[in-house]
Write a protein that holds these residues in place. Structure first.
Motif, short mmCIF file in Angstrom:
data_model
loop_
_atom_site.label_atom_id
_atom_site.label_comp_id
_atom_site.label_asym_id
_atom_site.label_seq_id
_atom_site.Cartn_x
_atom_site.Cartn_y
_atom_site.Cartn_z
N ARG A 115 0.83 -1.22 0.00
CA ARG A 115 0.00 0.00 0.00
C ARG A 115 0.86 1.26 0.00
NH1 ARG A 115 -5.47 -1.60 3.23
NH2 ARG A 115 -6.14 -3.05 1.61
N SER A 116 1.99 1.18 0.70
CA SER A 116 2.81 2.40 0.68
C SER A 116 3.47 2.58 -0.68
CB SER A 116 3.82 2.45 1.83
OG SER A 116 4.74 1.42 1.67
N ALA A 117 3.48 1.51 -1.50
CA ALA A 117 3.99 1.64 -2.87
C ALA A 117 2.84 1.92 -3.86
CB ALA A 117 4.73 0.37 -3.27
N GLY A 118 1.64 2.14 -3.32
CA GLY A 118 0.52 2.50 -4.18
C GLY A 118 -0.28 1.33 -4.72
N ALA A 119 0.06 0.11 -4.32
CA ALA A 119 -0.67 -1.07 -4.80
C ALA A 119 -1.78 -1.43 -3.81
CB ALA A 119 0.29 -2.24 -4.98
N GLU A 120 -2.64 -2.33 -4.22
CA GLU A 120 -3.77 -2.70 -3.36
C GLU A 120 -3.34 -3.63 -2.23
OE1 GLU A 120 -8.17 -4.74 -3.72
OE2 GLU A 120 -7.02 -4.33 -5.54
N GLY A 121 -2.44 -4.55 -2.56
CA GLY A 121 -1.97 -5.50 -1.55
C GLY A 121 -2.98 -6.61 -1.32
N ASP A 122 -2.53 -7.63 -0.62
CA ASP A 122 -3.37 -8.82 -0.42
C ASP A 122 -3.89 -8.88 1.02
OD1 ASP A 122 -4.61 -11.19 -0.77
OD2 ASP A 122 -2.81 -12.36 -1.23
N LEU A 123 -5.17 -8.56 1.15
CA LEU A 123 -5.76 -8.50 2.49
C LEU A 123 -6.14 -9.90 3.02
CD1 LEU A 123 -6.82 -6.57 4.73
CD2 LEU A 123 -8.96 -6.41 3.46
N ALA A 124 -6.43 -10.83 2.09
CA ALA A 124 -6.97 -12.13 2.52
C ALA A 124 -6.07 -12.87 3.53
CB ALA A 124 -7.25 -13.00 1.30
N PRO A 125 -4.75 -12.97 3.29
CA PRO A 125 -3.93 -13.69 4.28
C PRO A 125 -3.83 -12.96 5.62
CG PRO A 125 -2.57 -12.92 2.43
CD PRO A 125 -3.99 -12.63 2.08
#
Ligand SMILES: N[C@@H](CCC(=O)N[C@@H](CS)C(=O)NCC(=O)O)C(=O)O
Length: 201
Positions: A115-125
């Motif tokens: 997220r700090s790189a502007g991506a959504e990231g993987d919340l599921a894990p």
């Protein structure tokens, strides 16, 4: 006197600061690490092979790795539930310290970095590991027992940062009532508020 090399806004240093207050051990803080004002990475690399904080010096002995530091410092403090004397009592706590470092924290760290790189990231894990935490907290008031132990200190930065996600209105977070109650319990500890919830973003 014990020396801690590190910075107040580091999650791994914050655990050490909380424990030191909990056991009433005085120390001298040498600011070290990113953004601490001392950018002297060479000095840090002389203390530790990886150039990471926290590092502590106790007399001639220098050591690093935050959970290992927690065990070392707690072993030198008067015995109590935080880190008992017997092998079984310690193993009950130690397994949750390892779990916090190996399973709970890494998905959250990956999400924060994405997220700090502007991506959504993987919340599921992240959700998966915090559901596991909630399951354990249905069995005991604290992570390894019904009293505060070293494992709660080790997991505290991740627990606090889950709270930040929830407070930021993150979509699709499940209701984790045991974890919510646990966070309220931790917030009753002044050292938690000082070193974790007020110090870490
Ligand atoms: N596994 C290590 C990780 C240490 C680590 O990654 N520390 C971070 C701060 S939380 C760091 O040194 N970052 C670089 C810096 O501050 O210069 C531990 O638990 O101590």
């Amino acid at each position: 006197m014990l020396t801690v090399y590190g910075r107040r806004n580091s999650s791994n240093c914050a655990k050490v600061f909380w424990l030191l207050e909990e056991i009433g051990r005085p120390f001298r803080l040498v600011p070290m690490g990113r953004g601490s004002g001392s950018e002297n990475q060479e000095e840090l690399v002389q203390l530790t092979p990886f150039g990471k904080v926290p590092v502590v010096r106790d007399g001639d002995f220098v050591t690093w790795e935050s959970n290992s530091i927690l065990r070392f410092l707690a072993s030198g403090a008067p015995r109590g539930p935080l880190w008992p004397e017997d092998a079984v009592g310690r193993a009950r706590i130690d397994r949750w310290m390892d779990w916090a470092s190996l399973s709970l924290t890494p998905p959250l760290t990956r999400l924060r970095k994405a997220r700090s790189a502007g991506a959504e990231g993987d919340l599921a894990p992240v959700i998966e590991s915090f559901k596991q935490l909630d399951g354990q907290l249905a069995r005991s008031a604290y992570l390894a027992a019904d009293v505060l132990t070293l494992s709660d200190i080790a997991a505290a930065p991740a627990v606090h940062r889950w709270g930040l996600l929830a407070e930021a209105g993150e979509n699709a977070l499940p209701d984790l009532p045991h974890l919510d109650a646990y966070r309220s319990r931790l917030l009753a500890y002044e050292p938690y508020r000082r070193h974790i919830s007020s110090a870490l973003s």
